[in-house]
Design a protein around this motif. Structure first.
Motif, PDB file in Angstrom:
ATOM      1  N   THR A 119       0.834  -1.188   0.000  1.00 27.09           N
ATOM      2  CA  THR A 119       0.000   0.000   0.000  1.00 27.09           C
ATOM      3  C   THR A 119       0.882   1.256   0.000  1.00 27.09           C
ATOM      4  OG1 THR A 119      -0.033   0.049   2.410  1.00 27.09           O
ATOM      5  CG2 THR A 119      -1.758  -1.243   1.303  1.00 27.09           C
ATOM      6  N   ARG A 121       1.399   3.113   2.489  1.00 27.47           N
ATOM      7  CA  ARG A 121       2.214   3.050   3.709  1.00 27.47           C
ATOM      8  C   ARG A 121       3.489   2.246   3.484  1.00 27.47           C
ATOM      9  NH1 ARG A 121      -1.242   0.851   6.504  1.00 27.47           N
ATOM     10  NH2 ARG A 121      -2.090   2.612   7.683  1.00 27.47           N
ATOM     11  N   GLU A 122       3.389   1.196   2.695  1.00 32.01           N
ATOM     12  CA  GLU A 122       4.529   0.298   2.490  1.00 32.01           C
ATOM     13  C   GLU A 122       5.417   0.730   1.332  1.00 32.01           C
ATOM     14  OE1 GLU A 122       2.276  -3.764   3.948  1.00 32.01           O
ATOM     15  OE2 GLU A 122       1.635  -2.715   2.126  1.00 32.01           O
ATOM     16  N   TYR A 127       4.695   7.390   0.385  1.00 30.80           N
ATOM     17  CA  TYR A 127       4.244   7.809   1.714  1.00 30.80           C
ATOM     18  C   TYR A 127       4.883   9.144   2.094  1.00 30.80           C
ATOM     19  CZ  TYR A 127       2.750   7.347   6.566  1.00 30.80           C
ATOM     20  OH  TYR A 127       2.149   7.551   7.786  1.00 30.80           O
ATOM     21  N   ARG A 128       6.190   9.289   1.838  1.00 33.01           N
ATOM     22  CA  ARG A 128       6.877  10.548   2.152  1.00 33.01           C
ATOM     23  C   ARG A 128       6.325  11.692   1.305  1.00 33.01           C
ATOM     24  NH1 ARG A 128      11.297   7.101   1.950  1.00 33.01           N
ATOM     25  NH2 ARG A 128      11.903   7.886  -0.106  1.00 33.01           N
ATOM     26  N   ARG A 131       2.851  12.737   2.643  1.00 32.37           N
ATOM     27  CA  ARG A 131       2.960  13.477   3.908  1.00 32.37           C
ATOM     28  C   ARG A 131       3.397  14.904   3.654  1.00 32.37           C
ATOM     29  NH1 ARG A 131       6.915  10.925   7.890  1.00 32.37           N
ATOM     30  NH2 ARG A 131       6.177  12.675   9.142  1.00 32.37           N
ATOM     31  N   ASP A 136       0.315  14.770   7.784  1.00 31.85           N
ATOM     32  CA  ASP A 136       0.318  13.454   8.418  1.00 31.85           C
ATOM     33  C   ASP A 136      -1.078  12.865   8.570  1.00 31.85           C
ATOM     34  OD1 ASP A 136       3.056  13.415   8.657  1.00 31.85           O
ATOM     35  OD2 ASP A 136       3.075  14.202  10.704  1.00 31.85           O
ATOM     36  N   THR A 139      -2.588  11.643   5.278  1.00 31.98           N
ATOM     37  CA  THR A 139      -1.765  10.542   4.773  1.00 31.98           C
ATOM     38  C   THR A 139      -2.047   9.262   5.538  1.00 31.98           C
ATOM     39  OG1 THR A 139      -0.028  12.072   4.071  1.00 31.98           O
ATOM     40  CG2 THR A 139       0.591   9.765   4.336  1.00 31.98           C
ATOM     41  N   ARG A 140      -2.145   9.355   6.862  1.00 34.77           N
ATOM     42  CA  ARG A 140      -2.449   8.152   7.650  1.00 34.77           C
ATOM     43  C   ARG A 140      -3.820   7.595   7.280  1.00 34.77           C
ATOM     44  NH1 ARG A 140       0.028  11.102  11.924  1.00 34.77           N
ATOM     45  NH2 ARG A 140      -2.027  11.805  12.644  1.00 34.77           N
ATOM     46  N   ALA A 143      -3.330   5.717   4.018  1.00 32.98           N
ATOM     47  CA  ALA A 143      -2.102   4.919   3.916  1.00 32.98           C
ATOM     48  C   ALA A 143      -2.352   3.478   3.503  1.00 32.98           C
ATOM     49  CB  ALA A 143      -1.345   4.951   5.243  1.00 32.98           C
ATOM     50  N   GLY A 144      -3.548   2.972   3.736  1.00 34.21           N
ATOM     51  CA  GLY A 144      -3.845   1.590   3.365  1.00 34.21           C
ATOM     52  C   GLY A 144      -4.316   1.420   1.936  1.00 34.21           C
ATOM     53  N   CYS A 147      -1.017   2.142  -4.300  1.00 33.34           N
ATOM     54  CA  CYS A 147      -0.225   3.203  -4.933  1.00 33.34           C
ATOM     55  C   CYS A 147      -0.579   3.283  -6.411  1.00 33.34           C
ATOM     56  CB  CYS A 147       1.265   2.912  -4.807  1.00 33.34           C
ATOM     57  SG  CYS A 147       1.864   2.904  -3.127  1.00 33.34           S
TER      58      CYS A 147
END
Length: 291
Positions: A119, A121-122, A127-128, A131, A136, A139-140, A143-144, A147
């Motif tokens: 995902t 997050r991974e 993810y960067r 964010r 944050d 993004t959280r 995050a799941g 992409c």
């Protein structure tokens, strides 16, 4: 439609020649005025439209990073194609075609997953980037989600234009310094797709119509006798993206199209100069912005 600024004939050869094997669609490539003379013969031979990107005084104005700036260019250029029914916005240098890019019965807007093994997050980079662009908390929340890759976007003309407008509006919200950084296109597209801003979008899994293979470890791919790149399940996607990330696949593609043996290039931005540029970007994001 795609940006080929700074590319010579060799860098666009696989894209154009493989596309012409499977489609007689209009091809519109953005090129610099200074480079067009060397490319004009190749463009005429393969029926490619040149969209000239100005230099000179334009270069001294504020300019977003090209990964975002290209979407501004697409909005303007699509006005020249009012009769276009469907549009593919795509990277150029690392894309090849193995089938018709415009399959029958496709939905209004298609976005394509680039990292099937995890995902947002991974996927550390995505993810960067997210964010940095949306903070944050948002993004959280997303995050799941999978992409999505900004390097291949397919859809009906009016839906593609709507997506571009959404992305440009969202990109105008963060600090302008962020628009100069790599990855802003990815973060805005993923946020738009997963936040409900693109209700007509269908998200396609990897290794279907598009195979984005840059994050793959290369295992399981093979080359068919006719030179097609086969996915780990033996299928062949119509569009292969980031094939040059894998030396063996890159060599096979180069052989198929009679190109020189690919060179392994060093990392971009390595060394003191690269570290200094990254430090300046971090500092610029940490101080108040003058508007």
């Amino acid at each position: 439609m795609g940006y080929a600024t700074g590319y010579d004939t060799e860098k666009i050869s696989v894209f154009v020649r493989s596309l012409r094997e499977h489609s007689d669609c209009r091809i519109a490539l953005f090129v610099r005025e200074a480079d067009f003379g060397a490319l004009s013969g190749f463009f005429r031979e393969h029926g490619v439209d040149a969209v000239l990107v100005e230099g000179g005084s334009q270069a001294r104005r504020f300019q977003p990073h090209i990964v975002l700036g290209r979407f501004m260019g697409y909005v303007s250029a699509l006005r020249s194609y009012p009769a276009a029914s469907r549009v593919l916005l795509t990277d150029i240098r690392d894309v090849m075609f193995q089938g018709d890019p415009f399959p029958a019965g496709s939905p209004p807007l298609e976005l394509f997953v680039e990292y099937e093994r995890g995902t947002i997050r991974e996927h550390g980079a995505n993810y960067r980037w997210m964010r940095r662009a949306v903070g944050d908390s948002l993004t959280r929340r997303l995050a799941g989600c999978p992409c999505i890759c900004a390097g291949t976007i397919l859809g009906h003309r009016e839906n593609v234009l709507a997506l571009l407008n959404v992305m440009l509006i969202m990109a105008a919200i963060p600090r302008s310094s962020l628009t100069r950084t790599f990855g802003i296109d990815q973060s805005i597209l993923n946020f738009a797709a997963h936040s409900g801003a693109l209700p007509n979008a269908v998200i396609r899994q990897n290794y279907g119509h598009v195979a984005t293979i840059g994050k793959s470890n290369g295992a399981g791919f093979s080359i068919a006798p006719d030179g097609r790149v086969l996915n780990p399940d033996g299928s062949a996607s119509a569009i292969v993206h980031q094939y040059d990330r894998h030396p063996s696949i890159h060599r096979a593609v180069a052989r198929k199209y009679g190109l020189p043996e690919p060179r392994q290039e060093g990392r971009v931005g390595a060394g003191m100069a690269g570290r200094l540029r990254r430090l300046l970007m971090v500092v610029s994001r940490s101080i108040p912005e003058m508007r």
